[in-house]
Design an enzyme around this catalytic site. Structure first.
Site, PDB file in Angstrom:
ATOM      1  N   GLU A 265     -32.563  -8.170  91.777  1.00  0.00           N
ATOM      2  CA  GLU A 265     -33.813  -8.553  92.509  1.00  0.00           C
ATOM      3  C   GLU A 265     -34.498  -9.864  92.184  1.00  0.00           C
ATOM      4  O   GLU A 265     -35.344 -10.351  93.027  1.00  0.00           O
ATOM      5  CB  GLU A 265     -34.718  -7.408  91.759  1.00  0.00           C
ATOM      6  N   TRP A 268     -33.308 -11.734  95.021  1.00  0.00           N
ATOM      7  CA  TRP A 268     -34.236 -11.637  96.155  1.00  0.00           C
ATOM      8  C   TRP A 268     -35.326 -12.560  96.080  1.00  0.00           C
ATOM      9  O   TRP A 268     -35.802 -13.249  97.344  1.00  0.00           O
ATOM     10  CB  TRP A 268     -34.800 -10.153  96.297  1.00  0.00           C
ATOM     11  N   TRP A 296     -47.134  -4.160 120.026  1.00  0.00           N
ATOM     12  CA  TRP A 296     -47.901  -3.605 119.209  1.00  0.00           C
ATOM     13  C   TRP A 296     -49.247  -2.930 119.445  1.00  0.00           C
ATOM     14  O   TRP A 296     -49.808  -3.379 120.507  1.00  0.00           O
ATOM     15  CB  TRP A 296     -48.195  -4.719 117.996  1.00  0.00           C
ATOM     16  N   ASN A 331     -42.242  -0.773  94.349  1.00  0.00           N
ATOM     17  CA  ASN A 331     -41.375  -1.662  95.543  1.00  0.00           C
ATOM     18  C   ASN A 331     -41.232  -0.479  96.464  1.00  0.00           C
ATOM     19  O   ASN A 331     -41.097  -0.610  97.776  1.00  0.00           O
ATOM     20  CB  ASN A 331     -40.056  -2.277  94.887  1.00  0.00           C
ATOM     21  N   TRP A 349     -46.859  -5.876 111.700  1.00  0.00           N
ATOM     22  CA  TRP A 349     -46.552  -5.947 110.434  1.00  0.00           C
ATOM     23  C   TRP A 349     -47.674  -7.139 109.731  1.00  0.00           C
ATOM     24  O   TRP A 349     -47.745  -7.144 108.421  1.00  0.00           O
ATOM     25  CB  TRP A 349     -44.921  -6.455 110.016  1.00  0.00           C
ATOM     26  N   TRP A 372     -42.137  -7.805 104.492  1.00  0.00           N
ATOM     27  CA  TRP A 372     -42.858  -7.312 105.701  1.00  0.00           C
ATOM     28  C   TRP A 372     -41.875  -7.458 106.690  1.00  0.00           C
ATOM     29  O   TRP A 372     -41.556  -6.328 107.577  1.00  0.00           O
ATOM     30  CB  TRP A 372     -43.973  -7.828 105.871  1.00  0.00           C
TER      31      TRP A 372
HETATM   32  C1  LIG Z   1     -43.618  -5.229 102.104  1.00  0.00           C
HETATM   33  C2  LIG Z   1     -43.514  -5.865 100.848  1.00  0.00           C
HETATM   34  C3  LIG Z   1     -44.172  -6.554 100.197  1.00  0.00           C
HETATM   35  C4  LIG Z   1     -43.963  -7.328  98.971  1.00  0.00           C
HETATM   36  N1  LIG Z   1     -44.723  -8.355  98.539  1.00  0.00           N
HETATM   37  C5  LIG Z   1     -44.529  -8.809  97.357  1.00  0.00           C
HETATM   38  C6  LIG Z   1     -45.123  -9.997  96.924  1.00  0.00           C
HETATM   39  O1  LIG Z   1     -46.276 -10.291  97.558  1.00  0.00           O
HETATM   40  N2  LIG Z   1     -44.901 -10.318  95.904  1.00  0.00           N
HETATM   41  C7  LIG Z   1     -43.902 -10.224  94.987  1.00  0.00           C
HETATM   42  O2  LIG Z   1     -43.760 -10.804  93.948  1.00  0.00           O
HETATM   43  N3  LIG Z   1     -43.175  -9.026  95.504  1.00  0.00           N
HETATM   44  C8  LIG Z   1     -43.346  -8.411  96.728  1.00  0.00           C
HETATM   45  N4  LIG Z   1     -42.470  -7.644  96.963  1.00  0.00           N
HETATM   46  C9  LIG Z   1     -41.229  -7.237  96.301  1.00  0.00           C
HETATM   47  C10 LIG Z   1     -41.218  -6.077  95.462  1.00  0.00           C
HETATM   48  O3  LIG Z   1     -41.922  -5.063  95.824  1.00  0.00           O
HETATM   49  C11 LIG Z   1     -42.064  -6.750  94.052  1.00  0.00           C
HETATM   50  O4  LIG Z   1     -41.708  -7.690  93.679  1.00  0.00           O
HETATM   51  C12 LIG Z   1     -42.014  -5.621  92.959  1.00  0.00           C
HETATM   52  O5  LIG Z   1     -42.542  -4.239  93.544  1.00  0.00           O
HETATM   53  C13 LIG Z   1     -42.750  -5.942  91.660  1.00  0.00           C
HETATM   54  O6  LIG Z   1     -42.786  -5.155  90.858  1.00  0.00           O
HETATM   55  P1  LIG Z   1     -41.846  -5.324  89.446  1.00  0.00           P
HETATM   56  O7  LIG Z   1     -42.156  -6.494  88.762  1.00  0.00           O
HETATM   57  O8  LIG Z   1     -41.657  -4.135  88.863  1.00  0.00           O
HETATM   58  O9  LIG Z   1     -40.529  -5.607  89.858  1.00  0.00           O
HETATM   59  P2  LIG Z   1     -38.929  -5.357  89.440  1.00  0.00           P
HETATM   60  O10 LIG Z   1     -38.284  -4.243  90.384  1.00  0.00           O
HETATM   61  O11 LIG Z   1     -38.901  -5.278  88.140  1.00  0.00           O
HETATM   62  O12 LIG Z   1     -38.232  -6.808  89.868  1.00  0.00           O
HETATM   63  C14 LIG Z   1     -38.326  -7.987  88.976  1.00  0.00           C
HETATM   64  C15 LIG Z   1     -38.985  -9.252  89.762  1.00  0.00           C
HETATM   65  O13 LIG Z   1     -37.905  -9.696  90.670  1.00  0.00           O
HETATM   66  C16 LIG Z   1     -38.646  -9.904  91.746  1.00  0.00           C
HETATM   67  N5  LIG Z   1     -38.575  -9.127  93.154  1.00  0.00           N
HETATM   68  C17 LIG Z   1     -38.215  -7.728  92.937  1.00  0.00           C
HETATM   69  N6  LIG Z   1     -37.985  -7.332  94.309  1.00  0.00           N
HETATM   70  C18 LIG Z   1     -38.205  -8.420  94.971  1.00  0.00           C
HETATM   71  C19 LIG Z   1     -38.230  -8.391  96.589  1.00  0.00           C
HETATM   72  N7  LIG Z   1     -37.738  -7.424  97.515  1.00  0.00           N
HETATM   73  N8  LIG Z   1     -38.342  -9.582  97.172  1.00  0.00           N
HETATM   74  C20 LIG Z   1     -38.812 -10.781  96.204  1.00  0.00           C
HETATM   75  N9  LIG Z   1     -38.742 -10.521  94.966  1.00  0.00           N
HETATM   76  C21 LIG Z   1     -38.543  -9.544  94.330  1.00  0.00           C
HETATM   77  C22 LIG Z   1     -40.099  -9.864  91.751  1.00  0.00           C
HETATM   78  O14 LIG Z   1     -40.563 -11.202  90.914  1.00  0.00           O
HETATM   79  C23 LIG Z   1     -40.276  -8.916  90.462  1.00  0.00           C
HETATM   80  O15 LIG Z   1     -41.053  -8.994  89.334  1.00  0.00           O
HETATM   81  C24 LIG Z   1     -42.914  -6.970  98.153  1.00  0.00           C
HETATM   82  C25 LIG Z   1     -41.873  -5.885  98.867  1.00  0.00           C
HETATM   83  C26 LIG Z   1     -42.135  -5.457 100.120  1.00  0.00           C
HETATM   84  C27 LIG Z   1     -41.438  -4.366 100.458  1.00  0.00           C
END
Ligand SMILES: Cc1cc2nc3c(=O)[nH]c(=O)nc-3n(C[C@H](O)[C@H](O)[C@H](O)COP(=O)(O)OP(=O)(O)OC[C@H]3O[C@@H](n4cnc5c(N)ncnc54)[C@H](O)[C@@H]3O)c2cc1C
Length: 472
Positions: A265, A268, A296, A331, A349, A372
């Site tokens: 993650e 990502w 849209w 997420n 979106w 998105w």
């Molecule tokens: C539509 C959409 C919008 C999002 N907008 C953001 C946003 O503005 N900022 C953001 O930090 N994340 C975003 N995410 C990714 C992800 O949803 C969040 O990082 C995550 O939910 C944060 O919770 P956590 O720290 O418990 O994540 P964990 O599951 O614990 O993941 C650890 C870290 O990995 C990174 N990460 C995890 N998943 C992703 C991902 N898909 N893309 C990029 N980084 C990721 C984040 O820094 C996160 O804190 C988005 C995902 C979607 C589908």
């Protein structure tokens, strides 16, 4: 001659493992820890994100005071404030972490033309230019990017720079404005001690079940570190280093796999940062040209219902209300609501991207845009256009007891769990028993999912056909 350095703080609000701070300390007689308040930032940031940022800066100021220094705050724009301060300090050199958004790159370019600015690594572990395909092109698919990323050895805690036990003193008589007042953000105390605690607690416990639980809306199975990583209250290097240590220590292959999924993650995060760096235009439109012409819908009432959590789809509404109340969303929830907006309501979106940026405590242009575009099917690695989440199936799968729904949609909390996923289908006798009436106690669904699915498939098909005929 005395040498003054400026540590320009942007999204690295910490003393521990800070490469820009470390560089600024080296060889300096004086050091100025500086934050510049950008007027645009104050106007446009989500209130909770701004509160989190200001709280983190106040905490950093406290930590600096224990080292006989303090945070200096100046009013932006940085392009004028920073060269002016550097000149006022006799040509001070400036050190900051390299950031990769088009806005940051443009700003830093303008500043480096007027002052001595050194950018250090630290916002991501691997620079976007350091992870390229064999032919030198950037990756546009996650899995090969990730495979290449893992070819570099993972850092260990020994690679992280310790918190300094002293910093060069401030020059005399330096003016600073006050930090604007802020409110604590519930659930996300914005201190670096809280960030450390969250990381350590996660690695000691939940990371061992991460792969199995991360998708469950009703469990707190993820790290909730996103705002801390967004503003650098912990370094990405430290997060990876702590995880790689835990992976080395565990004897269980299964636990190692769960931890590896968490690292994936973080990759990502690196991937979307690299995408934004190489393709800054993703902030203006679809990455994939064949989806430039999706028809849209302009549907302000539907958009408002989605924003307010009043779509009549309980799982969507629960997630949207969680966002409004806390500034954060799971997420899985982000994917469900993004799919609902783009594919059930057929709303662009970009409206969702903007709403998220206006509300998320962790709002980050690269990750948000990537998420998105992925969900809308317009981005790199995109979910294919025909993957349209069924909100009921998502709800039953990822919130099996409808406990998450009960928490965020209290008007459904007294219904039996199996009816909370789709209350409009509740048999009349049951509804009477619970004195529940759809449309009165909770909105009827604003769209029929099967109808919406067909409408979306047709819209995406027409977009592809139009692009194909434009190209002929
Ligand atoms: C539509 C959409 C919008 C999002 N907008 C953001 C946003 O503005 N900022 C953001 O930090 N994340 C975003 N995410 C990714 C992800 O949803 C969040 O990082 C995550 O939910 C944060 O919770 P956590 O720290 O418990 O994540 P964990 O599951 O614990 O993941 C650890 C870290 O990995 C990174 N990460 C995890 N998943 C992703 C991902 N898909 N893309 C990029 N980084 C990721 C984040 O820094 C996160 O804190 C988005 C995902 C979607 C589908």
């Amino acid at each position: 001659m005395t040498r003054t350095h400026i540590w320009w703080i942007r999204r690295d609000i910490r003393l521990h493992d800070n490469q820009a701070l470390d560089s600024a300390i080296q060889g300096a007689d004086h050091m100025v820890p500086l934050f510049i308040i950008e007027p645009d930032l104050m106007d446009s940031a989500a209130p909770k994100r701004l509160d989190f940022l200001l709280g983190a800066l106040a905490d950093l100021d406290k930590q600096l005071k224990t080292l006989d220094s303090r945070l200096i705050i100046r009013q932006g724009p940085a392009q004028t404030a920073l060269p002016a301060l550097a000149a006022e300090l006799g040509g001070a050199a400036i050190f900051a972490h390299e950031d990769f958004s088009p806005y940051a790159r443009q700003r830093d370019q303008e500043i480096s033309e007027q002052a001595d600015l050194t950018l250090t690594p630290g916002v991501v572990l691997q620079h976007p230019e350091a992870n390229l395909k064999a032919d030198g092109d950037p990756y546009i698919v996650y899995t090969p990017f990730k495979n290449k990323w893992y070819e570099q050895p993972l850092p260990t805690p020994a690679d992280c720079i310790p918190t300094p036990d002293s910093v060069p003193p401030l020059p005399a008589d330096l003016e600073s404005i006050d930090l604007p007042a802020s409110k604590p953000v519930k659930g996300f105390p914005s201190t670096s001690a809280a960030a450390q605690q969250q990381l350590q607690g996660f690695i000691a416990e939940k990371i061992h079940r991460y792969r199995s639980q991360r998708n469950q809306l009703d469990l707190e199975g993820t790290s909730r570190l996103s705002p801390y990583l967004r503003f650098g209250l912990i370094s990405i290097r430290e997060a990876v280093a702590q995880t790689s240590m835990a992976m080395l220590k565990t004897k269980s292959n299964e636990a190692r796999g769960e931890m590896r999924t968490w690292l994936d993650e973080l990759v990502w995060r690196e991937f979307y940062t690299a995408i934004l760096y190489h393709f800054p235009n993703v902030l203006n439109g679809p990455f994939r040209e064949d989806y430039e012409h999706i028809p849209w819908r302009d549907a302000p009432d539907d958009l408002a219902a989605w924003q307010q959590g009043l779509t009549g789809y309980p799982v969507v509404d629960a997630c949207m209300r969680q966002l409004s109340a806390t500034g954060w969303m799971h997420n899985r929830g982000r994917m469900i609501v993004a799919s609902f907006l783009t594919k059930d309501l057929l709303i662009n979106w970009q409206a969702g991207e903007a709403w998220f940026m206006a509300n998320l405590v962790d709002g980050d242009p690269a990750a948000n845009n990537g998420g998105w575009q992925w969900t809308a099917g317009t981005g790199t690695d995109a979910a294919p256009y025909f993957r349209i989440f069924n909100p009921i199936i998502q709800s039953q799968k990822f919130d099996p007891d409808a406990a998450f729904i009960a928490r965020w949609v209290p008007e459904l909390a007294d219904l039996p769990a199996q009816h909370r996923h789709q209350p409009w289908d509740m048999p009349e006798t049951e509804a009477q028993k619970y004195n529940f009436k759809i449309g009165r106690d909770y909105p009827a669904p604003i769209v029929d999912h099967s109808f919406a699915r067909e409408r979306t498939l047709a819209a995406y098909k027409s977009a592809r056909e139009r692009t194909a005929s434009d190209g002929e």
